[in-house]
Design a protein around this motif. Structure first.
Motif, PDB file in Angstrom:
ATOM      1  N   ASP A   1       0.878  -1.197   0.013  1.00  0.00           N
ATOM      2  CA  ASP A   1      -0.043   0.055   0.008  1.00  0.00           C
ATOM      3  C   ASP A   1       0.667   1.308   0.005  1.00  0.00           C
ATOM      4  N   PHE A   2       1.822   1.260   0.644  1.00  0.00           N
ATOM      5  CA  PHE A   2       2.754   2.414   0.871  1.00  0.00           C
ATOM      6  C   PHE A   2       3.820   2.745  -0.331  1.00  0.00           C
ATOM      7  N   CYS A   3       3.350   2.139  -1.352  1.00  0.00           N
ATOM      8  CA  CYS A   3       4.164   2.491  -2.727  1.00  0.00           C
ATOM      9  C   CYS A   3       3.643   3.896  -3.036  1.00  0.00           C
ATOM     10  N   LEU A   4       2.314   4.296  -2.491  1.00  0.00           N
ATOM     11  CA  LEU A   4       1.875   5.854  -2.484  1.00  0.00           C
ATOM     12  C   LEU A   4       2.896   6.874  -1.808  1.00  0.00           C
ATOM     13  N   ARG A   5       3.351   6.174  -0.970  1.00  0.00           N
ATOM     14  CA  ARG A   5       4.295   7.064   0.337  1.00  0.00           C
ATOM     15  C   ARG A   5       5.209   6.027   1.031  1.00  0.00           C
ATOM     16  N   PRO A   6       5.960   5.529   0.190  1.00  0.00           N
ATOM     17  CA  PRO A   6       7.103   4.515   0.898  1.00  0.00           C
ATOM     18  C   PRO A   6       7.701   5.007   2.148  1.00  0.00           C
TER      19      PRO A   6
END
Length: 351
Positions: free
Chosen positions: A115-120
């Motif tokens: 999910d955190f590919c949006l905000r690694p």
């Protein structure tokens, strides 16, 4: 105790009927709106077919707002570290306007690394600032400005538009069962959204007591002291028939949820060892199915589900959110709503 509907479909099941992907969501919401259910909850995706119908709960919430008149529209959940507080407040303010002031949001810190590919950069510290971010969203909701850095590198102050209908945003914190999250949510004065996936009713009762004690000292804000529990739900003619009706779809659903979770289990866990994987999954799914059928869900006859609703009410649950899209055909799931409504009416008549 209120009754609501909750959605978290595995889109892999719906791929053969793409044109009807949202039939159960829309028709279920219309049913809930007509028959006195309290709310409809939709989730945020995990970049996986499991939950894949719901990439953003504000989008599905806007659709539900347009076709309903009374039922509350809620996010279960918004993964706060993935989003700027301005965007959360802005999007849900639109839904609040579309619905005439019926929205509420449960916030989560997130757990799925993909999910955190949006905000690694937010993954490692995702839990640290959750409550502060929720407070920022609520301040923006009230019309307070937020100081930010603009495109020229200068400080400026911005507000959210359009202004929402509700003066305060109803807020819950989502917990998978961590007692510290129960305590923190209560201490912060927010409501609590949880489930029976990794905890039984006795364990949940103890954690609700922790939450209540913390909430009593908080002074109250948001939805302080309000506990929502998500359960898998299908009410049929008798227990044996329901067990066979839901066996294949629910076991398939559980199997897909394990596929999503597999990358997060320790290397020593049987699910992480390839040669043990299928056998381990079979065991985990079989145990989970039996647990849900034998008390961890509203699955069975009207009498059985009414008794289970009483148990939830007796341990301090304020709202049971009934997950209905776990793989049954939409027509069958919708047919079960009449009997679920009977459980709701009988349960509420007792209080």
């Amino acid at each position: 105790m209120d009754f609501s509907l909750f959605y978290f479909a595995d889109d892999g099941v719906a791929e053969s009927a793409a044109a009807d992907r949202y039939a159960l969501l829309l028709e279920g919401a219309r049913f809930a709106d007509r028959h006195g259910f309290h709310a409809v909850w939709t989730p945020e995706r995990h970049f996986h077919s499991f939950g894949g119908l719901y990439p953003n709960p504000s989008v599905t919430g806007a659709a539900l707002a347009a076709i309903t008149e009374r039922v509350r529209i809620r996010a279960g959940s918004v993964v706060a570290p993935l989003h700027h507080a301005l965007r959360i407040a802005e999007e849900w303010s639109v839904v609040d306007n579309l619905s005439g002031g019926r929205v509420g949001v449960s916030f989560a810190s997130g757990w799925n690394a993909a999910d955190f590919c949006l905000r690694p950069e937010a993954y490692q510290d995702r839990k640290t600032g959750l409550l502060d971010q929720v407070r920022t969203v609520r301040a923006l909701w009230r019309g307070e400005p937020l100081q930010v850095i603009d495109g020229l590198g200068l400080q400026t102050r911005v507000r959210v538009y359009p202004p929402p209908v509700q003066p305060e945003l109803p807020v819950w914190i989502t917990s998978g069962g961590d007692p510290e999250t129960f305590h923190s949510a209560g201490q912060a004065g927010f409501g609590l959204l949880t489930h029976l996936l990794d905890q039984d009713i006795e364990q949940l009762a103890e954690k609700i007591a922790v939450y209540r004690r913390a909430a009593a000292r908080s002074g109250g804000s948001g939805e302080a002291g309000h506990v929502v529990v998500m359960v898998h739900a299908f009410v049929g003619d008798d227990d044996a028939a329901v067990r066979e009706q839901v066996r294949a779809p629910l076991c398939g659903y559980l199997r897909r949820s394990l596929d999503l979770s597999r990358s997060h289990v320790p290397a020593t866990h049987p699910l992480a060892r390839e040669h043990d994987h299928e056998r381990a999954v079979d065991r985990v799914v079989a145990r989970a199915f039996d647990r849900y059928m034998d008390g961890g869900g509203l699955l069975g006859s009207v009498a059985t589900c009414l008794d289970r609703a009483r148990r939830l009410r007796d341990i301090g649950v304020d709202e049971v959110a009934c997950l209905i899209d776990f793989g049954l055909p939409a027509t069958q799931a919708l047919q079960g709503l009449d009997r679920l409504n009977s459980v709701r009416r009988m349960s509420q008549a007792e209080t």
